[in-house]
Design a protein around this motif. Structure first.
Motif, PDB file in Angstrom:
ATOM      1  N   TYR A  18     -24.771 -14.937   2.256  1.00  0.00           N
ATOM      2  CA  TYR A  18     -23.597 -14.545   3.033  1.00  0.00           C
ATOM      3  C   TYR A  18     -23.942 -14.414   4.510  1.00  0.00           C
ATOM      4  CZ  TYR A  18     -21.239 -13.321  -1.377  1.00  0.00           C
ATOM      5  OH  TYR A  18     -20.669 -13.362  -2.627  1.00  0.00           O
ATOM      6  N   LEU A 232     -14.668 -16.421   3.103  1.00  0.00           N
ATOM      7  CA  LEU A 232     -14.033 -15.113   3.123  1.00  0.00           C
ATOM      8  C   LEU A 232     -15.074 -13.997   3.017  1.00  0.00           C
ATOM      9  CD1 LEU A 232     -11.248 -13.793   3.221  1.00  0.00           C
ATOM     10  CD2 LEU A 232     -11.201 -13.859   0.719  1.00  0.00           C
ATOM     11  N   LYS A 233     -16.054 -14.173   2.119  1.00  0.00           N
ATOM     12  CA  LYS A 233     -17.103 -13.167   1.981  1.00  0.00           C
ATOM     13  C   LYS A 233     -17.948 -13.092   3.252  1.00  0.00           C
ATOM     14  CE  LYS A 233     -16.626 -11.912  -2.388  1.00  0.00           C
ATOM     15  NZ  LYS A 233     -17.634 -12.368  -3.345  1.00  0.00           N
ATOM     16  N   THR A 236     -16.167 -11.265   5.920  1.00  0.00           N
ATOM     17  CA  THR A 236     -16.261  -9.844   5.608  1.00  0.00           C
ATOM     18  C   THR A 236     -17.614  -9.286   6.032  1.00  0.00           C
ATOM     19  OG1 THR A 236     -14.792 -10.146   3.713  1.00  0.00           O
ATOM     20  CG2 THR A 236     -16.123  -8.145   3.747  1.00  0.00           C
ATOM     21  N   VAL A 239     -17.759  -8.910   9.880  1.00  0.00           N
ATOM     22  CA  VAL A 239     -17.019  -7.735  10.337  1.00  0.00           C
ATOM     23  C   VAL A 239     -17.753  -6.456   9.938  1.00  0.00           C
ATOM     24  CG1 VAL A 239     -14.848  -6.470  10.108  1.00  0.00           C
ATOM     25  CG2 VAL A 239     -14.828  -8.956  10.277  1.00  0.00           C
ATOM     26  N   LEU A 240     -18.309  -6.454   8.738  1.00  0.00           N
ATOM     27  CA  LEU A 240     -19.026  -5.286   8.243  1.00  0.00           C
ATOM     28  C   LEU A 240     -20.231  -4.964   9.125  1.00  0.00           C
ATOM     29  CD1 LEU A 240     -19.141  -3.265   5.858  1.00  0.00           C
ATOM     30  CD2 LEU A 240     -20.623  -4.888   4.681  1.00  0.00           C
ATOM     31  N   LEU A 256     -23.313  -6.382   1.684  1.00  0.00           N
ATOM     32  CA  LEU A 256     -22.280  -6.916   0.797  1.00  0.00           C
ATOM     33  C   LEU A 256     -22.889  -7.478  -0.482  1.00  0.00           C
ATOM     34  CD1 LEU A 256     -19.191  -7.367   0.790  1.00  0.00           C
ATOM     35  CD2 LEU A 256     -19.627  -9.648   1.682  1.00  0.00           C
ATOM     36  N   ASP A 283     -15.677  -8.775  -6.363  1.00  0.00           N
ATOM     37  CA  ASP A 283     -15.067  -9.068  -5.075  1.00  0.00           C
ATOM     38  C   ASP A 283     -14.230  -7.883  -4.599  1.00  0.00           C
ATOM     39  OD1 ASP A 283     -16.175 -11.581  -5.385  1.00  0.00           O
ATOM     40  OD2 ASP A 283     -14.349 -12.446  -6.223  1.00  0.00           O
ATOM     41  N   PHE A 287     -14.713  -5.621  -0.962  1.00  0.00           N
ATOM     42  CA  PHE A 287     -13.721  -5.365   0.078  1.00  0.00           C
ATOM     43  C   PHE A 287     -13.407  -3.879   0.199  1.00  0.00           C
ATOM     44  CE2 PHE A 287     -12.751  -9.867  -0.973  1.00  0.00           C
ATOM     45  CZ  PHE A 287     -13.121 -10.389   0.247  1.00  0.00           C
ATOM     46  N   LEU A 290     -15.935  -2.710   2.564  1.00  0.00           N
ATOM     47  CA  LEU A 290     -15.558  -3.076   3.934  1.00  0.00           C
ATOM     48  C   LEU A 290     -14.553  -2.083   4.507  1.00  0.00           C
ATOM     49  CD1 LEU A 290     -15.447  -5.083   6.339  1.00  0.00           C
ATOM     50  CD2 LEU A 290     -13.583  -6.220   5.119  1.00  0.00           C
TER      51      LEU A 290
END
Length: 310
Positions: A18, A232-233, A236, A239-240, A256, A283, A287, A290
């Motif tokens: 990721y 998408l992951k 995330t 942003v995380l 993550l 999943d 989130f 997150l």
């Protein structure tokens, strides 16, 4: 607790994957404030580029010998698509309201999926990807590491450290920092900001190719839809960790990945909660993590609060 070391190893490998993709997001956002939602499809293109190289090689070529060529082929494909997207899809919208490039990115994502689906041979179904043969490596009594996991655990930190040194020490890296801080002033200082932005897209594409090969080795197959959930992951994770921060992107990916591995291992073993672990639920917990982090630290784990540009 005996499963904790193995869970951490599995989570680190998944998180490193990721993180590689998240660095592509954070490089582009850090310089042009653009969320490139087509980046997941850049990963997918890199995977099919690597597979194409493998299919061209003689059938008896060992994977260890084919892997460098596959990485090069995947990088050429993903970098070409990423730089073309910047030149023809994003650059004309650079001064437009932020919603315009966002919609363009989503449209480009769908277009790339459908192009591969329509024109790559047999892409309407999953294509087999080569895998390492042989047993896993045993690090301790309860810790085994698969060969494909070892690949990503070596490749991800090397790529991250090389990029960090490049940005911090090289003349071009300092130009990238200047462009990220204030592109108008950077132009006045003689920096070709268009070239710097293209370079950011190219670096993200190269990292995406490495991640695509790692994912193909892990799963044993690739398909034209693989980029959606990976992208998408990775977004995330970016942003995380604090979008715009290279090391934060990798840290977010690792957090993550460990969260997903832990949810699969532990939550489904809690009495009455076996249906909430593993499968698609991993999943959901990713989130949820997150949301919790952003509630406590909105700028991400390594992000910094910055004032909006006037």
């Amino acid at each position: 607790m005996h499963a904790l070391p193995q869970t951490l190893v599995s989570g680190l490998a998944l998180g490193a994957l990721y993180g590689l993709i998240a660095i592509g997001y954070t490089m582009v956002y850090g310089i042009v404030q653009l969320i490139n939602f087509a980046h997941g499809e850049i990963v997918m293109i890199g995977g099919f580029g690597a597979l194409t190289v493998h299919l061209w090689l003689p059938g008896d070529t060992p994977l260890a010998a084919a892997l460098p060529l596959m990485l090069i082929g995947g990088a050429i494909a993903s970098v070409a698509v990423a730089t073309a997207a910047e030149r023809f899809a994003y650059r004309p919208l650079r001064g437009a309201p932020r919603l315009a490039p966002l919609i363009t990115a989503i449209g480009l994502s769908i277009a790339l999926q459908q192009l591969v689906w329509a024109f790559y041979p047999d892409a309407k179904k999953s294509r087999a990807f080569p895998q390492f043969q042989g047993d896993s490596f045993q690090l301790a009594n309860n810790i085994h590491i698969q060969r494909d996991d070892l690949f990503v655990l070596i490749a991800a930190p090397l790529c991250m450290l090389a990029l960090g040194l490049f940005v911090a020490r090289s003349r071009t890296g300092r130009a990238m920092q200047a462009t990220a801080q204030d592109p108008d002033t950077a132009k006045l200082m003689g920096i070709n900001t268009d070239r710097i932005i293209v370079l950011a897209f190219a670096i993200g594409g190269a990292f995406a190719a490495v991640a695509a090969v790692a994912q193909g080795l892990r799963a044993g197959q690739i398909n034209f839809e693989m980029g959606f959930i990976l992208g998408l992951k990775a977004f995330t994770a970016a942003v995380l960790g604090g979008i715009g921060n290279i090391y934060g992107a990798m840290l977010g990916g690792v957090v993550l990945g460990i969260a997903e591995a832990a949810s699969t291992t532990y939550i489904q073993n809690i009495p009455g909660m076996h249906q909430l672990g593993g499968g698609g639920w991993k999943d959901v917990w990713a989130f949820v993590l997150l949301i919790l982090v952003l509630l406590i630290r909105p700028q991400g784990l390594l992000g910094e609060r910055v004032a909006d540009r006037a």
